[in-house]
Design an enzyme around this catalytic site. Structure first.
Site, PDB file in Angstrom:
ATOM      1  N   GLY A 187       0.771  -1.281  -0.033  1.00 34.70           N
ATOM      2  CA  GLY A 187      -0.111  -0.059   0.051  1.00 34.70           C
ATOM      3  C   GLY A 187       0.984   1.145   0.009  1.00 34.70           C
ATOM      4  O   GLY A 187       2.000   1.303  -0.342  1.00 34.70           O
ATOM      5  N   HIS A 208       4.561   2.579  -7.814  1.00 32.44           N
ATOM      6  CA  HIS A 208       3.505   1.338  -7.817  1.00 32.44           C
ATOM      7  C   HIS A 208       2.723   1.378  -9.184  1.00 32.44           C
ATOM      8  O   HIS A 208       2.564   0.472  -9.773  1.00 32.44           O
ATOM      9  CB  HIS A 208       2.895   1.369  -6.509  1.00 32.44           C
ATOM     10  CG  HIS A 208       3.272   1.109  -5.148  1.00 32.44           C
ATOM     11  ND1 HIS A 208       3.665   2.280  -4.337  1.00 32.44           N
ATOM     12  CD2 HIS A 208       4.125   0.066  -4.729  1.00 32.44           C
ATOM     13  CE1 HIS A 208       4.331   1.771  -3.457  1.00 32.44           C
ATOM     14  NE2 HIS A 208       4.447   0.544  -3.402  1.00 32.44           N
ATOM     15  N   MET A 235      11.335   6.586  -5.975  1.00 31.37           N
ATOM     16  CA  MET A 235       9.889   6.506  -5.054  1.00 31.37           C
ATOM     17  C   MET A 235      10.165   5.702  -4.268  1.00 31.37           C
ATOM     18  O   MET A 235      10.392   4.592  -4.352  1.00 31.37           O
ATOM     19  CB  MET A 235       8.885   6.404  -6.272  1.00 31.37           C
ATOM     20  CG  MET A 235       8.865   7.515  -7.238  1.00 31.37           C
ATOM     21  SD  MET A 235       7.964   8.862  -6.740  1.00 31.37           S
ATOM     22  CE  MET A 235       7.939   9.904  -7.800  1.00 31.37           C
ATOM     23  N   SER A 236       9.526   6.079  -2.894  1.00 26.19           N
ATOM     24  CA  SER A 236       9.439   5.050  -1.982  1.00 26.19           C
ATOM     25  C   SER A 236       8.352   5.632  -0.935  1.00 26.19           C
ATOM     26  O   SER A 236       8.201   6.676  -0.647  1.00 26.19           O
ATOM     27  CB  SER A 236      10.924   4.902  -1.137  1.00 26.19           C
ATOM     28  OG  SER A 236      10.781   4.091   0.101  1.00 26.19           O
TER      29      SER A 236
END
EC number: 6.3.2.1
Lengths: 283, 283
Positions: B34, B40, B187-188
Site C-alpha cells: 500500500g 507502484h 520513489m518509496s
C-alpha cells in the site's frame, strides 16, 4: 492393461496433466520414494476412488536424509515399481532425477513449525524441512486436486496438512489407514532390511502400541504407560527406543484425554529404524 | 470509470479470479504494502500491458518487519490507494487482514538462500524469509500468470525469482525500472517520513551511486570506489551507511567485471532507512 505413462521432467509432467485437466478430469497424487509395497498400493486405490487420474511420484529425496542415514542403501527398484503401478491402474509415474528437482544453485527451504515439533524432529532435525520442501515442489509441479498420504508416517501427514493450510496450497490432503501384515506389522520399505529373526521382533511394535493405547484410554497414567511401553519394546528385542509418546491427534500438541489422541513410537532393530502409531480411543 | 473490485478474503479472491480465468483472461499481479506512489502505478501499467486483468495486493506484511522496525508507523491509506488504482485501471485490490494471511496456529517459513545472502540480510536478518513466505502465499492464493516487482527493491526481485525457480511456482517474474522524481530520488513509501531538508540529502543517494557505477565501469578499484561512495554519502548528510556494494546482477554473487553488475546501497537519514541501486555498465 498397459502400464502408466512414465515422465521424468517437470515439463513433460505438466504437459500431460494439462491435457487431462482440459478434459475436466480430477487428478490425485501419491508422493512416494518408490520400493512400492501394499501400503503404497492402498494409497493408489484411494486415489482412484477420488479422481479420474492417479499420478504417483517416485523420488528418493536426498534432503530428507541426514548424512548418517540410509540414502545410499534405500531400496530402488523402478521396474518392479512400474509393474505394481500397472497392476494397480495408476495413470502416470513421475520419476525425476535429483538434478531435475534440485538444479544447480537450488537454495530454498520450507520449515513447518507446529506439528513438526518433537517426536521425529528430536532425532532427525532436518527431516521435515526436506519433506515439506519436496512436497511443496511436487504439488506446484503437478497441481493435483488431492493427494493421499499414509497414516503410517503420522507426523508427516500432520506436517503436510499444516504446510498446505499455511501456504494456501490448494490441495486436499487425504490420510489413509496404515496397511499391516497378518501379524500387525506396518508395511514399510525399510522392512526389507530386516532378517527373519528381526521381523519377529518388529511385529511386537504394534502389539505393544495397541496395548498401551488401550491402557491410556482406560485411564492409565501417561508417563508410566509410555515408559512401560518403551521397556516392553527393549525386552522384546528392540536395540533402542527413540520415543513412545501420546499426542493430540491433529496438532500433535501434548495429549489431552478429552481430545482425539495418537500414540506414536520409533525404535531401532539393529541398524534399522521403525516407526508406528495407533489411535488412542477417547476414555 | 468504476474502481477496482475490493476483496479481503482468499475465497472471494479465488472466486473472482476463477471467473476471469474461465474466460481465458491472463492475470498479472502486483504485490504491494500500500501507500501507493508513482512507482507502484508504473508496475500496474506494466501489468496491464502483460495481461487482461491486473490484481494488486495491499498488505503490510508484519513478518518482514523486525521488532525494532517501522511496522506500526508504516503508512496505511487505503482510500487513497483505491483512488490511485481506479485511475490506473487496476481490476482488483486484494486487501487481506493479518488474520486472513496468518490465521491462529500459522507456523510455516520459507527461506531462500543464494541472492538473499548479505546486503539487506546483514542488517535485516529475517526480512527475506518474511518476503518469500508472503509472496509464495499470494502466488498460491491468486495463481497469477505473471507478477511485476520493481527494481527499486533489487535484492527482493532476485530473491523472488530464485523462490519461483526453486519451488516451481509457475509465475513469470517481471522486473520494472525504478521510478524517480525529477532529481533522481527513487520513489518509496518511506520518503513520506522525510522532512524537506532530509529530502534534499536523500536526492544525493542516486547521484553518488551513478557516479560510483560510472567509475567502476571505467576501471576504478572496487573497494576504493565503494568506500569513497560511503564517505560521500556521510558528507552529504546521511547519518549512517549500511552498505555500498557491487554485485553480479543476477545471482548477487561478488561482482565480476565480465558480467552484468549492480551497485546497491542502504543508508540512514535520521530514523529513516533508504535503499537504492543502479546498473554497472560492462567495462
Amino acid at each position: 492393461m498397459s502400464g502408466p505413462i512414465v515422465v521424468d521432467s517437470v515439463a513433460a509432467l505438466r504437459a500431460q496433466l494439462r491435457d487431462w485437466r482440459r478434459e475436466g478430469q480430477r487428478i490425485a497424487m501419491v508422493p512416494t520414494m518408490g520400493a512400492l509395497h501394499d501400503g503404497h498400493i492402498s494409497l493408489v486405490r484411494i486415489a482412484l476412488e477420488r479422481a479420474e487420474r492417479c499420478v504417483v511420484s517416485i523420488f528418493v529425496n536426498p534432503t530428507q536424509f541426514a548424512p548418517t542415514e540410509d540414502l545410499d542403501k534405500y531400496p530402488r527398484q523402478l521396474a518392479h515399481d512400474l509393474d505394481r503401478l500397472r497392476e494397480a491402474g495408476a495413470h502416470l509415474a513421475f520419476t525425476p532425477g535429483v538434478a531435475e528437482m534440485y538444479p544447480a544453485g537450488f537454495a530454498t527451504k520450507i520449515s513447518v513449525g507446529g506439528p513438526s515439533s518433537g517426536l521425529e524432529t528430536d532425532f532427525r532435525p532436518s527431516f521435515f524441512d526436506g519433506v515439506a520442501t519436496v512436497v511443496a515442489k511436487l504439488f506446484l509441479q503437478a497441481a493435483p486436486d488431492c493427494a493421499i498420504f499414509g497414516e503410517k508416517d503420522y507426523q508427516q501427514l500432520c506436517v503436510v496438512r499444516q504446510l498446505c493450510r499455511d501456504l494456501d496450497l490448494p490441495v486436499e490432503i487425504i490420510g489413509a489407514p496404515t496397511v499391516r501384515d497378518t501379524r500387525g506389522l506396518a508395511m514399510s520399505s525399510r522392512n526389507a532390511y530386516l532378517s527373519e529373526t528381526e521381523l519377529a521382533v518388529a511385529r511386537q511394535l504394534n502389539v505393544v502400541l495397541r496395548q498401551t493405547a488401550a491402557a491410556l484410554a482406560a485411564g492409565a497414567d501417561e508417563a508410566s504407560a509410555t515408559g512401560d511401553a518403551a521397556e516392553a519394546l527393549v525386552r522384546a528385542g528392540f536395540r533402542k527406543v527413540d520415543y513412545v509418546a501420546a499426542r493430540e491427534a491433529v496438532t500433535l500438541a501434548p495429549w489431552r484425554r478429552d481430545r482425539a489422541g495418537r500414540l506414536l513410537a520409533a525404535a531401532w532393530l539393529g541398524t534399522t529404524r521403525l516407526i508406528d502409531n495407533v489411535e488412542i480411543s477417547r476414555g
